[in-house]
Design a protein around this motif. Structure first.
Motif, PDB file in Angstrom:
ATOM      1  N   ALA A 307     118.796  -7.964  83.962  1.00  0.00           N
ATOM      2  CA  ALA A 307     119.396  -7.994  82.705  1.00  0.00           C
ATOM      3  C   ALA A 307     118.684  -9.554  81.678  1.00  0.00           C
ATOM      4  O   ALA A 307     118.737  -9.317  80.535  1.00  0.00           O
ATOM      5  CB  ALA A 307     120.908  -8.128  82.890  1.00  0.00           C
ATOM      6  N   GLU A 308     118.538 -10.503  82.608  1.00  0.00           N
ATOM      7  CA  GLU A 308     117.978 -11.591  81.947  1.00  0.00           C
ATOM      8  C   GLU A 308     116.741 -11.419  81.322  1.00  0.00           C
ATOM      9  O   GLU A 308     116.579 -11.553  80.090  1.00  0.00           O
ATOM     10  CB  GLU A 308     118.208 -12.567  82.770  1.00  0.00           C
ATOM     11  N   VAL A 309     115.578 -10.796  82.117  1.00  0.00           N
ATOM     12  CA  VAL A 309     114.553 -10.917  81.689  1.00  0.00           C
ATOM     13  C   VAL A 309     114.428  -9.650  80.724  1.00  0.00           C
ATOM     14  O   VAL A 309     113.583  -9.987  79.719  1.00  0.00           O
ATOM     15  CB  VAL A 309     113.441 -10.549  82.860  1.00  0.00           C
ATOM     16  N   ALA A 310     115.061  -8.394  80.823  1.00  0.00           N
ATOM     17  CA  ALA A 310     115.309  -7.505  79.640  1.00  0.00           C
ATOM     18  C   ALA A 310     115.644  -8.117  78.261  1.00  0.00           C
ATOM     19  O   ALA A 310     115.161  -7.920  77.306  1.00  0.00           O
ATOM     20  CB  ALA A 310     115.791  -6.622  80.239  1.00  0.00           C
ATOM     21  N   TYR A 311     116.955  -9.033  78.559  1.00  0.00           N
ATOM     22  CA  TYR A 311     117.348  -9.609  77.424  1.00  0.00           C
ATOM     23  C   TYR A 311     116.436 -10.538  76.500  1.00  0.00           C
ATOM     24  O   TYR A 311     116.236 -10.472  75.303  1.00  0.00           O
ATOM     25  CB  TYR A 311     118.633 -10.442  77.704  1.00  0.00           C
ATOM     26  N   GLN A 312     115.672 -11.167  77.288  1.00  0.00           N
ATOM     27  CA  GLN A 312     114.792 -12.295  76.609  1.00  0.00           C
ATOM     28  C   GLN A 312     113.891 -11.500  75.823  1.00  0.00           C
ATOM     29  O   GLN A 312     113.426 -11.911  74.784  1.00  0.00           O
ATOM     30  CB  GLN A 312     113.955 -13.070  77.774  1.00  0.00           C
ATOM     31  N   ASN A 313     113.279 -10.230  76.384  1.00  0.00           N
ATOM     32  CA  ASN A 313     112.157  -9.620  75.686  1.00  0.00           C
ATOM     33  C   ASN A 313     113.055  -8.945  74.403  1.00  0.00           C
ATOM     34  O   ASN A 313     112.379  -8.579  73.481  1.00  0.00           O
ATOM     35  CB  ASN A 313     111.459  -8.697  76.652  1.00  0.00           C
ATOM     36  N   ALA A 314     114.249  -8.421  74.809  1.00  0.00           N
ATOM     37  CA  ALA A 314     114.841  -7.840  73.621  1.00  0.00           C
ATOM     38  C   ALA A 314     114.966  -8.597  72.501  1.00  0.00           C
ATOM     39  O   ALA A 314     114.893  -8.153  71.247  1.00  0.00           O
ATOM     40  CB  ALA A 314     116.206  -7.129  74.074  1.00  0.00           C
ATOM     41  N   VAL A 315     115.370  -9.827  72.717  1.00  0.00           N
ATOM     42  CA  VAL A 315     115.657 -10.665  71.650  1.00  0.00           C
ATOM     43  C   VAL A 315     114.493 -11.005  70.929  1.00  0.00           C
ATOM     44  O   VAL A 315     114.395 -11.252  69.621  1.00  0.00           O
ATOM     45  CB  VAL A 315     116.341 -12.221  72.268  1.00  0.00           C
ATOM     46  N   THR A 410     119.200  -1.136  80.515  1.00  0.00           N
ATOM     47  CA  THR A 410     118.904   0.087  79.809  1.00  0.00           C
ATOM     48  C   THR A 410     119.318  -0.175  78.252  1.00  0.00           C
ATOM     49  O   THR A 410     118.504   0.201  77.308  1.00  0.00           O
ATOM     50  CB  THR A 410     119.651   1.405  80.253  1.00  0.00           C
ATOM     51  N   ASN A 411     120.173  -0.929  77.894  1.00  0.00           N
ATOM     52  CA  ASN A 411     120.540  -1.168  76.322  1.00  0.00           C
ATOM     53  C   ASN A 411     119.342  -2.224  75.755  1.00  0.00           C
ATOM     54  O   ASN A 411     119.136  -2.001  74.775  1.00  0.00           O
ATOM     55  CB  ASN A 411     121.937  -2.212  76.470  1.00  0.00           C
ATOM     56  N   GLN A 413     116.115  -1.957  76.717  1.00  0.00           N
ATOM     57  CA  GLN A 413     115.289  -0.998  76.326  1.00  0.00           C
ATOM     58  C   GLN A 413     115.340  -0.387  75.134  1.00  0.00           C
ATOM     59  O   GLN A 413     114.848  -0.028  74.226  1.00  0.00           O
ATOM     60  CB  GLN A 413     115.239   0.074  77.546  1.00  0.00           C
ATOM     61  N   GLN A 414     116.612   0.045  74.911  1.00  0.00           N
ATOM     62  CA  GLN A 414     117.238   0.928  73.718  1.00  0.00           C
ATOM     63  C   GLN A 414     116.946   0.069  72.506  1.00  0.00           C
ATOM     64  O   GLN A 414     116.656   0.721  71.217  1.00  0.00           O
ATOM     65  CB  GLN A 414     118.764   1.043  73.731  1.00  0.00           C
ATOM     66  N   VAL A 415     117.149  -1.345  72.351  1.00  0.00           N
ATOM     67  CA  VAL A 415     116.613  -2.208  71.539  1.00  0.00           C
ATOM     68  C   VAL A 415     115.217  -1.972  70.888  1.00  0.00           C
ATOM     69  O   VAL A 415     114.912  -1.901  69.700  1.00  0.00           O
ATOM     70  CB  VAL A 415     116.796  -3.678  71.624  1.00  0.00           C
ATOM     71  N   TYR A 416     114.471  -1.697  71.622  1.00  0.00           N
ATOM     72  CA  TYR A 416     113.061  -1.506  71.327  1.00  0.00           C
ATOM     73  C   TYR A 416     112.782   0.103  70.467  1.00  0.00           C
ATOM     74  O   TYR A 416     111.779   0.346  70.231  1.00  0.00           O
ATOM     75  CB  TYR A 416     111.912  -1.236  72.635  1.00  0.00           C
ATOM     76  N   GLY A 417     113.812   0.740  70.770  1.00  0.00           N
ATOM     77  CA  GLY A 417     113.765   2.107  70.328  1.00  0.00           C
ATOM     78  C   GLY A 417     112.558   3.002  70.881  1.00  0.00           C
ATOM     79  O   GLY A 417     112.541   2.812  72.200  1.00  0.00           O
ATOM     80  N   GLY A 418     111.842   3.699  70.313  1.00  0.00           N
ATOM     81  CA  GLY A 418     110.803   4.455  71.012  1.00  0.00           C
ATOM     82  C   GLY A 418     109.721   3.591  71.938  1.00  0.00           C
ATOM     83  O   GLY A 418     109.181   4.184  72.824  1.00  0.00           O
ATOM     84  N   ILE A 422     107.793   3.391  76.308  1.00  0.00           N
ATOM     85  CA  ILE A 422     106.477   3.327  76.370  1.00  0.00           C
ATOM     86  C   ILE A 422     106.112   2.197  77.558  1.00  0.00           C
ATOM     87  O   ILE A 422     106.467   1.015  77.344  1.00  0.00           O
ATOM     88  CB  ILE A 422     105.525   3.033  75.276  1.00  0.00           C
ATOM     89  N   GLU A 423     105.213   2.779  78.770  1.00  0.00           N
ATOM     90  CA  GLU A 423     105.114   1.811  79.653  1.00  0.00           C
ATOM     91  C   GLU A 423     104.555   0.256  79.289  1.00  0.00           C
ATOM     92  O   GLU A 423     104.908  -0.698  79.810  1.00  0.00           O
ATOM     93  CB  GLU A 423     104.162   2.145  80.798  1.00  0.00           C
ATOM     94  N   GLU A 424     103.524   0.382  78.317  1.00  0.00           N
ATOM     95  CA  GLU A 424     102.759  -1.048  77.955  1.00  0.00           C
ATOM     96  C   GLU A 424     103.934  -2.010  77.500  1.00  0.00           C
ATOM     97  O   GLU A 424     103.452  -3.369  77.696  1.00  0.00           O
ATOM     98  CB  GLU A 424     101.803  -0.635  76.775  1.00  0.00           C
ATOM     99  N   TRP A 425     104.999  -1.772  77.128  1.00  0.00           N
ATOM    100  CA  TRP A 425     106.073  -2.742  76.470  1.00  0.00           C
ATOM    101  C   TRP A 425     106.856  -3.456  77.687  1.00  0.00           C
ATOM    102  O   TRP A 425     107.425  -4.353  77.613  1.00  0.00           O
ATOM    103  CB  TRP A 425     107.119  -2.246  75.197  1.00  0.00           C
ATOM    104  N   GLY A 426     106.715  -2.751  78.881  1.00  0.00           N
ATOM    105  CA  GLY A 426     107.388  -3.526  80.220  1.00  0.00           C
ATOM    106  C   GLY A 426     108.821  -3.176  80.403  1.00  0.00           C
ATOM    107  O   GLY A 426     109.089  -3.433  81.397  1.00  0.00           O
ATOM    108  N   MET A 427     109.601  -2.595  79.210  1.00  0.00           N
ATOM    109  CA  MET A 427     110.755  -2.407  79.605  1.00  0.00           C
ATOM    110  C   MET A 427     111.296  -1.434  80.512  1.00  0.00           C
ATOM    111  O   MET A 427     112.289  -1.419  81.219  1.00  0.00           O
ATOM    112  CB  MET A 427     111.589  -2.061  78.172  1.00  0.00           C
ATOM    113  N   SER A 428     110.518  -0.497  80.533  1.00  0.00           N
ATOM    114  CA  SER A 428     110.589   0.559  81.804  1.00  0.00           C
ATOM    115  C   SER A 428     110.843  -0.155  83.139  1.00  0.00           C
ATOM    116  O   SER A 428     111.730   0.497  84.094  1.00  0.00           O
ATOM    117  CB  SER A 428     109.635   1.606  81.842  1.00  0.00           C
ATOM    118  N   GLN A 429     109.981  -0.975  83.462  1.00  0.00           N
ATOM    119  CA  GLN A 429     110.030  -1.503  84.701  1.00  0.00           C
ATOM    120  C   GLN A 429     111.296  -2.226  85.077  1.00  0.00           C
ATOM    121  O   GLN A 429     111.834  -2.201  86.246  1.00  0.00           O
ATOM    122  CB  GLN A 429     108.753  -2.663  84.847  1.00  0.00           C
ATOM    123  N   TYR A 430     111.788  -2.995  83.981  1.00  0.00           N
ATOM    124  CA  TYR A 430     113.257  -3.624  84.310  1.00  0.00           C
ATOM    125  C   TYR A 430     114.407  -2.662  84.598  1.00  0.00           C
ATOM    126  O   TYR A 430     114.976  -2.809  85.466  1.00  0.00           O
ATOM    127  CB  TYR A 430     113.414  -4.474  83.145  1.00  0.00           C
TER     128      TYR A 430
END
Length: 600
Positions: A307-315, A410-411, A413-418, A422-430
């Motif tokens: 949740a933390e690493v996904a949050y940092q990237n979403a911010v 997952t939320n 990831q939702q911040v990124y929209g489409g 996409i795997e290149e953005w890295g959110m899928s792995q989290y």
């Protein structure tokens, strides 16, 4: 490309200000936990995880582990070298006993490092994480010879460890295991059977791997009361206790998983492998639970970490991406569009993440402090209370922490929209890595039943009453802080709802155990919200005091108070709704016959 920076400032705030570790300086191990030492450990740990481990996270996901024809396994590029750095820096020794080569520091500091590692590279962190659990079991139940033989080299990272429970036909119901342990003339046992889902089961990063294996001796009871625990090393030891002859244990295959590809999750085959019993015969499950309880707290931290690493990237993404205009009018008229930060729904997801992450971090670290106090507190009463509370909260930290951690990932990831898809953005792995945390070390439904079916009634309800008391005391103290009065009243009400749900179980579960089973998951989440609320009250009081004293870091502490208010307004209302769900019972849930679920 994703980024990660260890949340050193927040961890320092919890350790030094909220929990005030220095105040425990009279207890063993805490004398080395002064604020300056804590700061140094956090800074260096943050650098190591961000600079060494995080760059390998995507590598591990993309490459995975490779099994060779001889049964050996190669970890992803860079993992072996990173493990050498981990070992040389002594990161695995932080909270281990000094008697066996550890630094003896409080678990509260070790838990912070676990979060940093899991956020930066969860798959990598599992190798030393499982080793720590194996060490715990050996130190608790092993003979002195076993402790002296295995613990020092496992603590140093020279050897690693695993836990072997699951078999193809049984997961949670360990009474069904078929792995056999036949006594040998020299006092050892010949272990034969198959284990699956064995994390870190085979790899190339350590000289030896010490497997802890559940098996049944001849004539043992068929139930879980007939299980024994065995040390089964990958390499047998020579007279000087160095690895020599290969034992009869091998990796049959690597599981093809949704996530954590950088960890070698193996099918392990035992063919008359030589093993050594740990503790008493037929008492192996109790010994393994020592390891599992440690692992469950670690898995709760994994929920937070993703949740933390996904949050940092979403911010970061929300600050860069421009889409649409603020509902109240253009926030930046000179630009063609405003950033995502102006949109309330984006804010909802980001604030949910911030409130959960910071609250969960505080709960995990406070939980680690209870682990320390359960062994080192000055009085028997204090040790008993700490042990009761961490026993009660372990399934909550694991279950609620990973349920919410996955939701947050997952939320984000939702911040990124489409782009989030996409795997290149890295959110899928989290998202993929976070998903396993809800399953392994006891699926979250099992955690909920452990909480409601075992922990609530244990010792006549002593643990839950102690928890209620701690929350009530925190609410009473916070009511004296003007900024927190309303929040304290909300948590007090939520704690009342939790007490009422507890009483409902007492009045209804004996007549129909399905009422308990139907409400256990909701109860676990109720307790999770109340526990996080308690930690937010503590953080809020600390922040209010800092602001009153004229701190130079005004923005940080004001942010704490605002986030506490958000948690109060947005999380606590769910407690009452969950109670009402519990009180509907389990009749409708259990009424339909199994064939009614068929769709064709």
């Amino acid at each position: 490309m994703p980024t990660y920076k260890a949340p050193v400032r927040d961890a320092r705030f919890i350790l030094n200000e909220v929990l005030n570790l220095e105040s425990y300086g009279n207890l063993p191990g805490f004398e080395s936990a002064s604020a300056d030492i804590v700061d140094a450990v956090l800074e260096e740990g943050g650098k190591f995880t961000a600079e060494v481990l995080f760059p390998l996270n995507a590598v591990g996901d993309q490459e995975g582990c490779t099994r060779h024809e001889d049964g050996s396994v190669t970890t992803p590029s860079g993992f072996k070298e990173a493990f050498e750095q981990f070992k040389e820096a002594g990161w695995g020794t932080l909270s281990a006993p000094e008697e066996f080569g550890g630094q003896g520091m409080p678990h509260a500091i070790g838990f912070v490092m676990e979060e940093f590692m899991a956020s930066s590279n969860q798959a990598f962190g599992m190798y030393p994480g499982l080793t720590n659990g194996a060490v715990s079991a050996i130190l608790a139940k092993g003979s002195q010879e076993q402790k002296e033989t295995y613990a020092p080299k496992m603590i140093s990272g020279q050897w690693t460890g695993t836990m072997n429970l699951t078999e193809p036909h049984c997961g949670t119901d360990l009474g069904l295991i078929r792995t056999k342990a036949v006594p040998q003339a020299d006092g050892s046992y010949a272990i034969t059977g198959m284990k699956i889902f064995i994390s870190s089961g085979e790899h190339d990063m350590a000289e030896n791997i010490i497997h802890l294996v559940l098996a049944k001796t001849p004539g043992a009871p068929e139930s879980s009361k007939g299980i024994s625990l065995f040390i089964v090393p990958k390499f047998l030891l020579d007279e000087d206790e160095n690895p020599s002859e290969r034992n009869g244990v091998s990796c049959g295959s690597i599981e093809h998983k949704m996530g954590i590809h950088g960890n070698s999750t193996c099918v392990m085959n035992y063919d008359d492998a030589i093993g050594y019993m740990v503790g008493e015969e037929n008492k192996g499950l109790a010994a393994m639970f020592i390891m599992m309880n440690a692992a469950r707290l670690g898995v709760g931290i994994q929920g937070l970490s993703q949740a933390e690493v996904a949050y940092q990237n979403a911010v970061e993404y929300a600050g860069d991406r421009r889409q649409g205009r603020a509902l109240t009018g253009p926030a930046e008229p000179e630009e063609k569009a405003d950033t995502l930060f102006v949109h309330p729904d984006i804010r909802r997801m980001l604030m949910d993440a911030k409130a959960f992450n910071e609250g969960m971090r505080a709960l995990c670290i406070w939980g680690a402090l209870q682990v320390d106090l359960s062994h080192k507190a000055a009085t028997e009463e204090e040790r008993e209370t700490a042990d009761d509370i961490i026993g009660l909260l372990t399934p909550v930290i694991k279950g609620y922490g990973t349920d919410k951690g996955y939701d947050i990932a997952t939320n984000m990831q939702q911040v990124y929209g489409g782009h989030g898809y996409i795997e290149e953005w890295g959110m899928s792995q989290y998202v993929r890595d976070a998903r396993i945390a809800m399953i392994y070390e006891g699926a979250n439904g099992v955690q909920a039943m452990d909480l409601c079916g075992r922990k609530l009634a244990q010792h006549g309800g002593r643990a839950v009453q102690a928890f209620f008391k701690v929350v009530d005391e925190e609410c009473a103290a916070a009511k004296n802080v003007p900024e927190l009065t309303e929040f304290a009243e909300r948590i007090e009400k939520s704690n009342g709802e939790l007490k009422a749900a507890t009483m409902w179980f007492m009045q209804n579960a004996m007549a129909n155990p399905n009422h308990l089973g139907a409400g256990a998951h909701h109860y676990m989440h109720m307790m999770g919200i109340v526990a996080l609320g308690m930690m937010w009250l503590r953080m809020g009081q600390t922040a209010a005091a800092a602001l009153k004293s004229g701190t130079e870091d005004k923005a940080f502490y004001e942010g704490k108070l605002t986030t506490a208010r958000y948690f109060s307004e947005r999380f606590t209302p769910d407690v009452g709704a969950l109670r009402r769900k519990i009180e509907t019972g389990g009749d409708a849930m259990m009424e339909l016959p199994a064939e009614a679920f068929a769709t064709a």
